[in-house]
Design a protein around this motif. Structure first.
Motif, short mmCIF file in Angstrom:
data_model
loop_
_atom_site.label_atom_id
_atom_site.label_comp_id
_atom_site.label_asym_id
_atom_site.label_seq_id
_atom_site.Cartn_x
_atom_site.Cartn_y
_atom_site.Cartn_z
N THR A 21 79.95 -1.19 42.09
CA THR A 21 79.99 -2.13 43.33
C THR A 21 81.18 -0.87 44.24
OG1 THR A 21 82.30 -2.92 42.35
CG2 THR A 21 80.25 -4.23 42.18
N GLU A 22 80.98 0.25 43.80
CA GLU A 22 81.89 1.47 44.71
C GLU A 22 83.13 0.75 44.90
OE1 GLU A 22 79.64 2.22 48.08
OE2 GLU A 22 77.78 2.89 47.23
N GLY A 23 84.07 0.69 43.45
CA GLY A 23 85.20 -0.06 43.33
C GLY A 23 85.48 -0.92 43.88
N SER A 24 84.60 -1.65 44.96
CA SER A 24 84.71 -3.23 45.52
C SER A 24 85.62 -4.44 44.51
CB SER A 24 83.55 -4.00 46.44
OG SER A 24 83.77 -2.49 47.68
N VAL A 25 85.06 -4.24 43.27
CA VAL A 25 85.06 -5.54 42.44
C VAL A 25 84.85 -5.45 41.60
CG1 VAL A 25 82.83 -6.75 43.06
CG2 VAL A 25 84.76 -7.83 43.00
N ASP A 26 85.16 -6.07 40.19
CA ASP A 26 84.85 -6.23 38.82
C ASP A 26 84.49 -7.78 38.96
OD1 ASP A 26 85.48 -4.19 37.66
OD2 ASP A 26 87.90 -4.24 37.95
N VAL A 27 82.98 -7.58 38.44
CA VAL A 27 83.17 -9.50 37.78
C VAL A 27 82.51 -9.85 36.71
CG1 VAL A 27 81.66 -11.47 38.79
CG2 VAL A 27 82.36 -10.03 40.37
N PHE A 28 83.50 -10.37 35.37
CA PHE A 28 82.38 -10.92 34.62
C PHE A 28 82.51 -12.37 33.50
CE2 PHE A 28 87.20 -9.20 34.50
CZ PHE A 28 88.31 -9.99 33.45
N ARG A 29 82.09 -13.28 33.16
CA ARG A 29 82.78 -13.80 33.21
C ARG A 29 82.88 -13.74 31.43
NH1 ARG A 29 76.98 -15.75 32.56
NH2 ARG A 29 76.65 -15.85 34.27
N MET A 30 83.88 -14.40 31.33
CA MET A 30 84.65 -15.03 29.57
C MET A 30 84.94 -16.15 28.99
SD MET A 30 88.75 -13.36 29.87
CE MET A 30 89.58 -15.59 30.72
N SER A 31 85.11 -15.77 27.54
CA SER A 31 84.63 -17.46 26.88
C SER A 31 85.92 -16.89 25.99
CB SER A 31 83.22 -17.65 26.58
OG SER A 31 82.15 -17.68 27.41
N VAL A 32 86.66 -17.75 26.06
CA VAL A 32 87.73 -17.66 25.07
C VAL A 32 87.73 -19.07 24.04
CG1 VAL A 32 90.07 -17.95 25.47
CG2 VAL A 32 89.17 -17.17 27.18
N LEU A 33 88.03 -18.97 22.45
CA LEU A 33 87.28 -19.64 22.00
C LEU A 33 88.50 -20.70 21.69
CD1 LEU A 33 85.31 -17.53 18.90
CD2 LEU A 33 84.16 -19.32 21.10
N PRO A 34 88.95 -21.38 20.88
CA PRO A 34 89.90 -22.01 20.78
C PRO A 34 91.00 -21.22 19.73
CG PRO A 34 88.36 -24.29 20.94
CD PRO A 34 87.32 -22.45 20.28
N LYS A 35 91.76 -21.09 20.24
CA LYS A 35 92.89 -20.89 19.73
C LYS A 35 93.06 -19.28 19.67
CE LYS A 35 94.85 -24.64 18.44
NZ LYS A 35 94.99 -25.55 20.13
N ALA A 36 92.30 -18.58 20.05
CA ALA A 36 91.99 -17.39 20.17
C ALA A 36 93.02 -16.75 20.67
CB ALA A 36 91.13 -16.66 21.03
N LYS A 37 93.33 -15.41 19.40
CA LYS A 37 94.54 -14.38 20.79
C LYS A 37 94.00 -13.79 22.00
CE LYS A 37 96.16 -13.18 15.62
NZ LYS A 37 96.22 -11.76 15.33
N VAL A 38 95.19 -14.09 22.32
CA VAL A 38 94.28 -13.30 23.81
C VAL A 38 95.88 -12.58 24.47
CG1 VAL A 38 93.58 -15.92 24.34
CG2 VAL A 38 96.12 -15.38 24.96
N PRO A 39 95.62 -11.41 25.09
CA PRO A 39 96.54 -10.44 25.36
C PRO A 39 97.98 -11.15 25.84
CG PRO A 39 94.11 -10.72 27.05
CD PRO A 39 94.52 -11.75 26.61
N VAL A 40 99.09 -9.98 26.16
CA VAL A 40 100.64 -10.56 25.95
C VAL A 40 100.48 -10.54 27.71
CG1 VAL A 40 100.71 -8.88 23.95
CG2 VAL A 40 100.66 -8.45 26.61
N PRO A 41 101.49 -11.40 27.71
CA PRO A 41 101.86 -11.89 29.30
C PRO A 41 102.24 -10.84 29.99
CG PRO A 41 103.11 -13.45 27.69
CD PRO A 41 102.28 -12.04 27.48
N HIS A 42 101.48 -9.85 31.57
CA HIS A 42 101.36 -8.59 31.85
C HIS A 42 100.97 -8.86 33.35
CE1 HIS A 42 96.65 -9.48 31.51
NE2 HIS A 42 96.70 -9.40 32.51
N HIS A 43 100.66 -7.90 33.72
CA HIS A 43 100.55 -7.92 35.53
C HIS A 43 100.28 -6.89 35.98
CE1 HIS A 43 104.11 -5.71 36.01
NE2 HIS A 43 103.84 -5.22 37.20
N HIS A 44 99.52 -6.73 36.72
CA HIS A 44 98.55 -5.72 37.60
C HIS A 44 99.33 -5.34 39.11
CE1 HIS A 44 96.07 -8.48 37.95
NE2 HIS A 44 95.55 -8.15 35.75
N GLU A 45 99.45 -4.14 39.51
CA GLU A 45 99.67 -3.62 40.52
C GLU A 45 98.61 -3.83 42.31
OE1 GLU A 45 103.43 -0.84 39.86
OE2 GLU A 45 103.84 -2.34 39.84
#
Length: 141
Positions: A21-45
């Motif tokens: 997309t020449e840096g315009s966008v990232d698009v993804f479908r995310m599925s999360v299983l019940p009680k799955a380990k997920v990323p730590v709290p974070h931010h992006h600038e």
């Protein structure tokens, strides 16, 4: 582009990324299983994040508030805002994630998947990968 990456109980199906997309966008479908380990709290600038609920229910922590995301609902997470998510429900939850502009790309998720596939993943290395791609882990309280 159509590539699915599994990271534990997370499945990320990339539809578009910064490279096609020449840096315009990232698009993804995310599925999360019940009680799955997920990323730590974070931010992006460098990018904003918009999430649209397809199936199930997830809970997002955005700043100091918790917000549920169910089918047909949307959340906006502005850059610089600490956030995290989880699936406390009994069924998988699926959402569409749109990052604007598209500066993260798929390589971050490939590296994280490879690291976590090892028998003894190095959490310091996880933090280094996050920071290299512009994700800043939140300090632990």
């Amino acid at each position: 582009m159509d590539e699915t990456i599994r990271i534990g109980g997370l499945f990320l199906e990339f539809l578009h990324d910064r490279d096609d997309t020449e840096g315009s966008v990232d698009v993804f479908r995310m599925s999360v299983l019940p009680k799955a380990k997920v990323p730590v709290p974070h931010h992006h600038e460098s990018w904003d994040e918009t999430v649209y609920g397809f199936d199930g229910e997830m809970t997002f922590r955005i700043g100091d508030r918790e917000v549920g995301l169910t089918v047909g609902e949307t959340l906006f997470i502005p850059r610089g805002t600490v956030h995290a998510f989880r699936n406390d429900g009994p069924v998988p939850a699926t959402c569409l994630v749109v990052l604007t502009p598209g500066v993260l790309g798929i390589d971050y998720f490939r590296e994280v998947a490879a690291l976590l596939a090892s028998d003894t993943p190095d959490l310091a290395q996880m933090g280094a990968i996050m920071r290299r791609y512009g994700l800043i882990p939140a300090p632990l309280n």
